[in-house]
Enzyme design. Structure first.
Site, PDB file in Angstrom:
ATOM      1  N   PHE A 113     -44.937  69.546  15.823  1.00 33.27           N
ATOM      2  CA  PHE A 113     -43.477  69.639  15.899  1.00 33.27           C
ATOM      3  C   PHE A 113     -42.989  69.637  17.347  1.00 33.27           C
ATOM      4  O   PHE A 113     -42.006  70.306  17.689  1.00 33.27           O
ATOM      5  CB  PHE A 113     -42.969  70.884  15.162  1.00 33.27           C
ATOM      6  CG  PHE A 113     -43.782  71.237  13.949  1.00 33.27           C
ATOM      7  CD1 PHE A 113     -44.000  70.294  12.950  1.00 33.27           C
ATOM      8  CD2 PHE A 113     -44.378  72.475  13.800  1.00 33.27           C
ATOM      9  CE1 PHE A 113     -44.771  70.582  11.842  1.00 33.27           C
ATOM     10  CE2 PHE A 113     -45.147  72.786  12.699  1.00 33.27           C
ATOM     11  CZ  PHE A 113     -45.350  71.826  11.719  1.00 33.27           C
ATOM     12  N   CYS A 114     -43.685  68.881  18.198  1.00 35.07           N
ATOM     13  CA  CYS A 114     -43.332  68.751  19.618  1.00 35.07           C
ATOM     14  C   CYS A 114     -43.334  70.100  20.330  1.00 35.07           C
ATOM     15  O   CYS A 114     -42.602  70.302  21.300  1.00 35.07           O
ATOM     16  CB  CYS A 114     -41.970  68.069  19.785  1.00 35.07           C
ATOM     17  SG  CYS A 114     -41.890  66.402  19.123  1.00 35.07           S
ATOM     18  N   ASN A 115     -44.149  71.035  19.846  1.00 37.11           N
ATOM     19  CA  ASN A 115     -44.230  72.365  20.436  1.00 37.11           C
ATOM     20  C   ASN A 115     -45.703  72.698  20.688  1.00 37.11           C
ATOM     21  O   ASN A 115     -46.312  73.486  19.962  1.00 37.11           O
ATOM     22  CB  ASN A 115     -43.599  73.400  19.496  1.00 37.11           C
ATOM     23  CG  ASN A 115     -43.291  74.714  20.187  1.00 37.11           C
ATOM     24  OD1 ASN A 115     -44.020  75.133  21.078  1.00 37.11           O
ATOM     25  ND2 ASN A 115     -42.232  75.371  19.763  1.00 37.11           N
TER      26      ASN A 115
END
Length: 824
Positions: free
Chosen positions: A430-432
């Protein structure tokens, strides 16, 4: 009402469904989200959904109003300026921010707002950029600006005590754990080091988009007023600290109050709030903080005056005008009031309570799932939230699933099966990356080895070296329902929980080795009642094939099979997955004439392509398919124009030049064939795909049974040709081919490479010239043919020429030939 829902309402009824609102949740879904019938949407953290009434209001507004460019002086431009002023105030009101203290700068999204802060912040060699591990990549990107200007950068972890509800005391006990300080070459920055104050920036999200953790907003005052204590012992705690909050995820259900938590910068994205418009966000900046930002570029709308041929520019003084480059997206800005109207009518507190009830229900239920051997099914990240107030966690549940033996189900397997069940969710990191590594327990060496193994964002490497590389995430919005949550839970139970008297989860396959017997060992071959029923060749990859009674073999399999491909002008290989209309292009080959015939309902003339090499235009090019490189020969404009017209998009035809010898081995990797004899054309996995009529018949019975039970709608009769086989066989028991190690057809030998992993392509069907898509047969196959993340149906084969002897030209496969399998 069923007993499960009654139990849910007993526990959460006071919070669920807007009991005191203008509409109940059932009324909202019936009147404003009719398009969700039969669909469960659980990716509101990625993008929430717009209301149909909201869009009706937007369309009515745009259809009855005239909005001019706000940089003009006309009456309609003045109207636009008035609407934009109102929109800015609505944004500030949402965060309880006084216009005396804050300004709202519209951007193209939250990422653009973060980029603006990063590139305009007054970095120096004495500055520091500090950020929590739980931050989106768009926040981590600010690090490049900081390091590029000589500043230090480092991540921190905040002790768990901060995650609990803060006491009424003005002093909150906070400890941070500091990660390694990052710094680039210092020498080149020292000569240009500016004098004056030093400014540092601390960034954190109001809510982690991986776990749903809501950070204590007292961090704002703590860092701004007490940084020396918090960073005690750190060599970099000098200067003034400014605070940036990424509220893109958190503000949809829990907007921060800037009158209580006076952050310097807050970023927001409007499609995360109410679904529409996309491509619009905002930076909410404190007036004193905004004045510190140093912007180099100027554009239309940001200057009061400029002179073209000398170095002179006078910038505008208003913060909004100074930072909004060019013409703003004023029609989108005019639309946000209709979204705010939806949220205000329900109230944010009610939305937060409603989504929290669904989140807690799903968390508790997932954690309670166990396999028949007592092993836990689900690992929920942040599951300790059950011990504290659910309002400390946003409406997100991130998790991974385990098999009874403790091994992991891949998150891509979960996502694919969910899609077949009409459930839309999100998987990955999740782009984290910080939160992902933290919750999954991935070390730096794990992360680097994953990259070395080929893992990148959005790929299918979901488990590497026995560890998940990401997670599954479900998230709720104001229009989510108990029925959405229940269908998701039922999906997990039905697809991943091993129940008593079940043999595992999915279809059990034996491990196999693939030795090739000598031709003299015919006595070892098991004679059986299997016969070759049909032969099909697919000359052009992903286009329709043709069937024949007999066909010659070559060292690539069936002669001319998948020897051609279509490629877009951008270099993309075209397949039915992206261009379903390719199945409407028919092919046939006349061996005597040496011609490939191609036809399409969109083209009047049938195309004729010579099988001889003189039909090339002379240009060769390298083609990469599934990580392997091939040499291809192109054709003239007449041929390419025909295919472009047939598909309705520009493309070109390429033929494999046979210069590269590849085959797919048992491990799934492509290598050089034994003795350099067997080759692989543009096939994805193997030279041949074999399908059993008896196996297809069993599949159809299961589809019919599911339809009668009401789980898959109208029964679908699936033909063996739906699977694009080269060889269809008859005889024996269903799935007997699963146990075959190798086989003999006529006088020809073939080695099994294992089962064929099926994808959504088998759900496409040509009906009266129209390409239709359904969930079958993949949904039914997924219920009983799953093996470690793969849905297997059909047998992949490699043709064995044998002992380095060139294949005789007359070697043929013929319909009716008997098949002699050699089983494990």
């Amino acid at each position: 009402m069923d007993t499960d829902k009654e139990e849910f309402l007993r526990e959460f009824g006071a919070d669920y469904g807007y009991p005191n609102g203008p509409k109940t949740i059932d009324e909202i879904r019936a009147t404003e989200f009719k398009r969700l019938d039969g669909l469960v949407y659980l990716d509101h953290a990625g993008a929430t959904l717009y209301s149909e009434l909201q869009m009706e209001a937007v369309f009515k507004d745009l259809a009855t109003s005239v909005y001019g460019n706000p940089h003009s002086q006309s009456d309609y431009s003045s109207t636009t300026c008035g609407i934009m002023k109102e929109a800015r105030q609505q944004v500030l009101d949402y965060f309880n921010a006084s216009p005396k203290d804050y300004k709202c700068i519209f951007t193209s999204g939250a990422t653009a707002a973060l980029k603006l802060v990063g590139e305009a912040f007054p970095w120096s060699h004495q500055s520091s950029f500090m950020y929590t591990m739980e931050n989106h990549n768009s926040v981590l990107g600010i690090r490049e600006y900081a390091l590029g200007q000589g500043a230090a950068a480092f991540a921190i972890d905040i002790e768990e005590t901060l995650h609990h509800v803060a006491s009424r005391s003005t002093v909150v006990p906070v400890r941070v754990s500091q990660h390694q300080i990052q710094r680039r070459s210092e020498a080149r920055f020292l000569e240009k080091e500016p004098t004056g104050d030093t400014y540092n920036l601390f960034a954190f999200p109001s809510e982690c988009n991986f776990s749903g953790l809501r950070f204590n907003l007292d961090l704002v005052k703590i860092i701004k007023e007490d940084s020396e204590r918090i960073l005690e012992g750190s060599p970099i705690c000098n200067g003034r600290w400014m605070v940036l909050i990424d509220a893109a995820k958190g503000c949809s259900t829990n907007p921060l109050d800037l009158s209580k938590h006076p952050a310097d910068f807050v970023v927001v994205s409007f499609y995360k709030l109410f679904g529409y418009p996309t491509g619009l966000g905002a930076l909410i900046a404190r007036n004193d903080a905004a004045k510190l930002l140093k912007k180099a570029y100027f554009s239309g709308g940001t200057v009061a005056a400029s002179i073209a041929d000398i170095d002179f520019v006078k910038r505008r003084e208003e913060v909004e005008e100074l930072f909004e480059d060019g013409t703003t997206s004023f029609l989108s800005i005019a639309s946000i009031r209709h979204g705010f109207k939806i949220l205000n009518s329900l109230t944010i507190s009610s939305i937060s309570q409603h989504t929290a009830s669904l989140t807690m229900y799903v968390r508790k239920t997932l954690l309670a799932l166990i396999h028949d051997n007592g092993a836990s099914v689900c690992t929920v990240y942040g599951s300790d939230s059950l011990k504290v107030s659910c309002h400390e966690w946003g409406p997100i549940v991130s998790f991974n699933l385990r098999r009874p033996d403790g091994s992991w189900f891949g998150y891509r397997e979960v996502e694919k099966l969910a899609s077949l069940s009409g459930i839309q969710l999100r998987t990955g990191c999740f782009c984290n990356p910080g939160a992902c590594a933290k919750y999954l327990g991935l070390s730096h060496s794990d992360l680097l080895s994953n990259v070395e193994a080929g893992h990148v964002c959005w790929d299918d490497y979901d488990v590497v070296n026995g560890k998940p590389t990401g997670a599954v995430r479900v998230s709720f919005g104001y229009m989510s329902t108990y029925e959405d949550a229940k269908k998701f839970i039922d999906f997990v139970r039905g697809s991943f929980v091993s129940l008593p008297n079940q043999i595992g989860c999915g279809y059990h396959f034996r491990e196999r080795s693939i030795p090739f017997p000598d031709k003299g060992s015919g006595s070892r071959l098991l004679a059986g009642s299997f016969y070759l029923n049909s032969i099909t060749i697919y000359p052009i990859k992903s286009c329709a094939g043709f069937s024949t009674e007999s066909w010659p073999l070559s060292n690539t399999g069936l002669r001319y099979d998948r020897e051609w491909i279509l490629k877009s002008l951008t270099g993309e290989i075209l397949t039915q997955k992206k261009v379903p209309e390719m199945c409407l292009i028919g092919t046939s080959i006349d061996l005597h004439q040496g011609i490939l015939f191609v036809e399409s309902p969109r083209c009047k003339e049938r195309l004729q392509i010579s099988l001889e090499s003189e039909s090339y235009n002379g240009s060769g090019e390298e083609i990469c398919i599934r990580g392997q490189r091939y040499e291809g020969q192109g054709y003239n404009n007449e041929v390419n124009s025909w295919f472009s017209h047939a598909l309705g998009q520009p493309c070109c035809l390429l033929r494999c030049s046979m210069s590269t010898s590849y085959y797919l081995n048992k491990s799934g990797s492509v290598g050089m064939c034994r003795d350099g004899q067997s080759r692989l054309n543009f096939s994805n996995e193997a030279q041949f795909l074999l399908i059993s009529k008896e196996s297809v018949s069993d599949l159809n019975n299961r589809i019919s049974s599911n339809a009668k039970k009401g789980s898959s709608g109208v029964p679908v009769e699936v033909s063996p040709m739906r699977f694009r086989p080269n060889l269809v066989i008859s005889g024996g028991e269903p799935y007997a081919e699963d146990g075959w190690r190798n086989l003999k057809i006529g006088d020809n030998y073939f080695t099994s490479l294992g089962g064929c992993n099926r994808c959504q392509m088998i759900n496409l069907v040509n009906k009266a010239g129209q390409v239709k898509k359904s969930n079958e047969p993949l949904a039914t196959l997924a219920s009983y043919r799953r093996v470690k993340g793969q849905i297997l149906f059909g047998l992949l084969l490699r043709y064995e020429i044998g002992d380095g002897v060139e294949q005789e030209p007359e070697s043929l496969l013929q319909v009716g030939q008997k098949i002699h399998p050699n089983s494990f």
